[in-house]
Design a protein around this motif. Sequence first.
Motif, PDB file in Angstrom:
ATOM      1  N   ASP A 145      36.890  40.653  57.813  1.00 32.50           N
ATOM      2  CA  ASP A 145      35.432  40.720  57.469  1.00 32.50           C
ATOM      3  C   ASP A 145      35.066  41.914  56.599  1.00 32.50           C
ATOM      4  OD1 ASP A 145      35.003  38.439  58.908  1.00 32.50           O
ATOM      5  OD2 ASP A 145      33.963  39.468  60.517  1.00 32.50           O
ATOM      6  N   GLU A 146      35.514  43.015  56.873  1.00 33.43           N
ATOM      7  CA  GLU A 146      35.275  44.357  55.907  1.00 33.43           C
ATOM      8  C   GLU A 146      35.835  44.011  54.781  1.00 33.43           C
ATOM      9  OE1 GLU A 146      33.704  47.990  54.733  1.00 33.43           O
ATOM     10  OE2 GLU A 146      33.079  46.375  56.030  1.00 33.43           O
ATOM     11  N   LEU A 147      37.191  43.676  54.480  1.00 30.73           N
ATOM     12  CA  LEU A 147      37.639  43.420  53.275  1.00 30.73           C
ATOM     13  C   LEU A 147      37.020  42.177  52.457  1.00 30.73           C
ATOM     14  CD1 LEU A 147      41.478  43.764  54.223  1.00 30.73           C
ATOM     15  CD2 LEU A 147      39.782  45.366  53.058  1.00 30.73           C
ATOM     16  N   ASP A 148      36.587  41.430  53.174  1.00 35.74           N
ATOM     17  CA  ASP A 148      35.764  40.150  52.700  1.00 35.74           C
ATOM     18  C   ASP A 148      34.341  40.742  51.956  1.00 35.74           C
ATOM     19  OD1 ASP A 148      35.576  37.243  51.642  1.00 35.74           O
ATOM     20  OD2 ASP A 148      33.873  37.678  53.186  1.00 35.74           O
ATOM     21  N   ARG A 149      33.790  41.699  52.541  1.00 36.44           N
ATOM     22  CA  ARG A 149      32.677  42.243  52.356  1.00 36.44           C
ATOM     23  C   ARG A 149      32.664  43.171  50.982  1.00 36.44           C
ATOM     24  NH1 ARG A 149      29.699  46.547  52.466  1.00 36.44           N
ATOM     25  NH2 ARG A 149      31.134  47.994  53.520  1.00 36.44           N
ATOM     26  N   VAL A 150      33.830  43.782  50.750  1.00 37.27           N
ATOM     27  CA  VAL A 150      33.945  44.816  49.602  1.00 37.27           C
ATOM     28  C   VAL A 150      34.766  44.317  48.723  1.00 37.27           C
ATOM     29  CG1 VAL A 150      33.665  46.733  51.224  1.00 37.27           C
ATOM     30  CG2 VAL A 150      35.957  46.014  50.791  1.00 37.27           C
ATOM     31  N   LYS A 151      35.323  43.228  48.636  1.00 39.55           N
ATOM     32  CA  LYS A 151      36.324  42.540  47.534  1.00 39.55           C
ATOM     33  C   LYS A 151      35.602  42.459  46.140  1.00 39.55           C
ATOM     34  CE  LYS A 151      35.473  37.832  48.433  1.00 39.55           C
ATOM     35  NZ  LYS A 151      35.914  36.648  49.424  1.00 39.55           N
ATOM     36  N   ASP A 152      34.393  41.996  46.109  1.00 41.03           N
ATOM     37  CA  ASP A 152      33.899  41.936  44.608  1.00 41.03           C
ATOM     38  C   ASP A 152      33.439  43.207  43.953  1.00 41.03           C
ATOM     39  OD1 ASP A 152      33.994  39.054  44.618  1.00 41.03           O
ATOM     40  OD2 ASP A 152      32.494  38.926  45.882  1.00 41.03           O
ATOM     41  N   LEU A 155      36.695  44.705  43.042  1.00 39.50           N
ATOM     42  CA  LEU A 155      37.437  44.228  41.696  1.00 39.50           C
ATOM     43  C   LEU A 155      36.567  44.682  40.503  1.00 39.50           C
ATOM     44  CD1 LEU A 155      39.395  42.099  40.452  1.00 39.50           C
ATOM     45  CD2 LEU A 155      37.793  40.339  40.868  1.00 39.50           C
ATOM     46  N   GLU A 156      35.272  44.512  40.665  1.00 37.79           N
ATOM     47  CA  GLU A 156      34.347  45.094  39.517  1.00 37.79           C
ATOM     48  C   GLU A 156      34.728  46.638  39.154  1.00 37.79           C
ATOM     49  OE1 GLU A 156      32.727  43.288  37.294  1.00 37.79           O
ATOM     50  OE2 GLU A 156      33.418  41.711  38.790  1.00 37.79           O
ATOM     51  N   GLU A 157      34.730  47.519  40.346  1.00 35.99           N
ATOM     52  CA  GLU A 157      35.153  48.994  39.977  1.00 35.99           C
ATOM     53  C   GLU A 157      36.477  48.980  39.104  1.00 35.99           C
ATOM     54  OE1 GLU A 157      35.721  53.022  42.458  1.00 35.99           O
ATOM     55  OE2 GLU A 157      34.318  51.322  43.241  1.00 35.99           O
ATOM     56  N   TRP A 158      37.324  48.409  39.908  1.00 35.56           N
ATOM     57  CA  TRP A 158      38.865  48.300  38.899  1.00 35.56           C
ATOM     58  C   TRP A 158      38.589  47.985  37.423  1.00 35.56           C
ATOM     59  CZ3 TRP A 158      43.315  50.253  39.692  1.00 35.56           C
ATOM     60  CH2 TRP A 158      44.338  50.024  38.885  1.00 35.56           C
ATOM     61  N   LEU A 160      36.405  48.119  35.654  1.00 31.73           N
ATOM     62  CA  LEU A 160      35.446  49.002  34.666  1.00 31.73           C
ATOM     63  C   LEU A 160      36.339  50.390  34.662  1.00 31.73           C
ATOM     64  CD1 LEU A 160      31.965  48.568  36.076  1.00 31.73           C
ATOM     65  CD2 LEU A 160      32.814  48.062  33.875  1.00 31.73           C
ATOM     66  N   THR A 161      37.058  50.902  35.533  1.00 29.81           N
ATOM     67  CA  THR A 161      37.546  52.203  35.634  1.00 29.81           C
ATOM     68  C   THR A 161      39.323  52.398  35.774  1.00 29.81           C
ATOM     69  OG1 THR A 161      37.750  52.271  38.071  1.00 29.81           O
ATOM     70  CG2 THR A 161      35.681  53.047  36.968  1.00 29.81           C
ATOM     71  N   ARG A 162      39.908  51.065  35.954  1.00 27.30           N
ATOM     72  CA  ARG A 162      41.239  51.025  36.131  1.00 27.30           C
ATOM     73  C   ARG A 162      41.807  52.369  37.059  1.00 27.30           C
ATOM     74  NH1 ARG A 162      40.432  46.726  34.388  1.00 27.30           N
ATOM     75  NH2 ARG A 162      41.713  45.457  32.832  1.00 27.30           N
ATOM     76  N   ARG A 163      41.045  52.531  38.045  1.00 23.41           N
ATOM     77  CA  ARG A 163      41.100  53.678  39.165  1.00 23.41           C
ATOM     78  C   ARG A 163      41.065  52.980  40.447  1.00 23.41           C
ATOM     79  NH1 ARG A 163      40.714  59.262  37.664  1.00 23.41           N
ATOM     80  NH2 ARG A 163      40.458  59.515  39.719  1.00 23.41           N
ATOM     81  N   ALA A 164      41.872  53.295  41.151  1.00 19.55           N
ATOM     82  CA  ALA A 164      41.862  52.564  42.586  1.00 19.55           C
ATOM     83  C   ALA A 164      40.416  53.010  43.465  1.00 19.55           C
ATOM     84  CB  ALA A 164      42.975  53.291  43.510  1.00 19.55           C
TER      85      ALA A 164
END
Length: 181
Positions: A145-152, A155-158, A160-164
């Motif tokens: 559930d937590e991974l589902d909550r933060v997935k979008d 992906l958006e942060e990645w 924009l930044t190409r940083r983990a």
Amino acid sequence: MLISRIHHVAYRCRDARETVRWYEQHLGMRFMLAFSEDHVPSTGELDPYMHVFLDAGGGNVLAFFELPGQPPMGRDPNTPAWVQHLALEVDSLDTLLATRERLAAAGIEVVGPTDHTLFQSIYFFDPNGHRLELAANTATPDMLDELDRVKDAMLEEWALTRRAPQHARWLHEKNREEDQP
């Protein structure tokens, strides 16, 4: 959804018979069928091949092509060997560990188990140089559930930044702590 399931996944092999026997012996897959042609059905080009299919369980099919008229197999030199792999699920951690021991006893180099928090994995190569992963799930519903909550957001942060992004850092924090002196 348009797709109902994966029909089969196909890879190239050096030797169809060797590949079938290896997967039967080491992973318990059943040899389902084979067919061979001199001409590629989709393109019509002359390129004799043997196409073999193995039952990977749960309706999943793993297939291989032996292509004797083509140059020897290679890997993409710009992609690390650990990236391209086929991950297969096993039913338990006990099965994973027992398989690790059987593979090692057969002289197959095995890495792991590696704890990914959601699952534990072992890694090894088939006789064609394809990297395989066997994984035993260990995730809880709360973790998923937590991974589902933060997935979008991840992906958006990645993008924009190409940083983990650090939203799911907890997945491997335990492993990092164990690596500390």
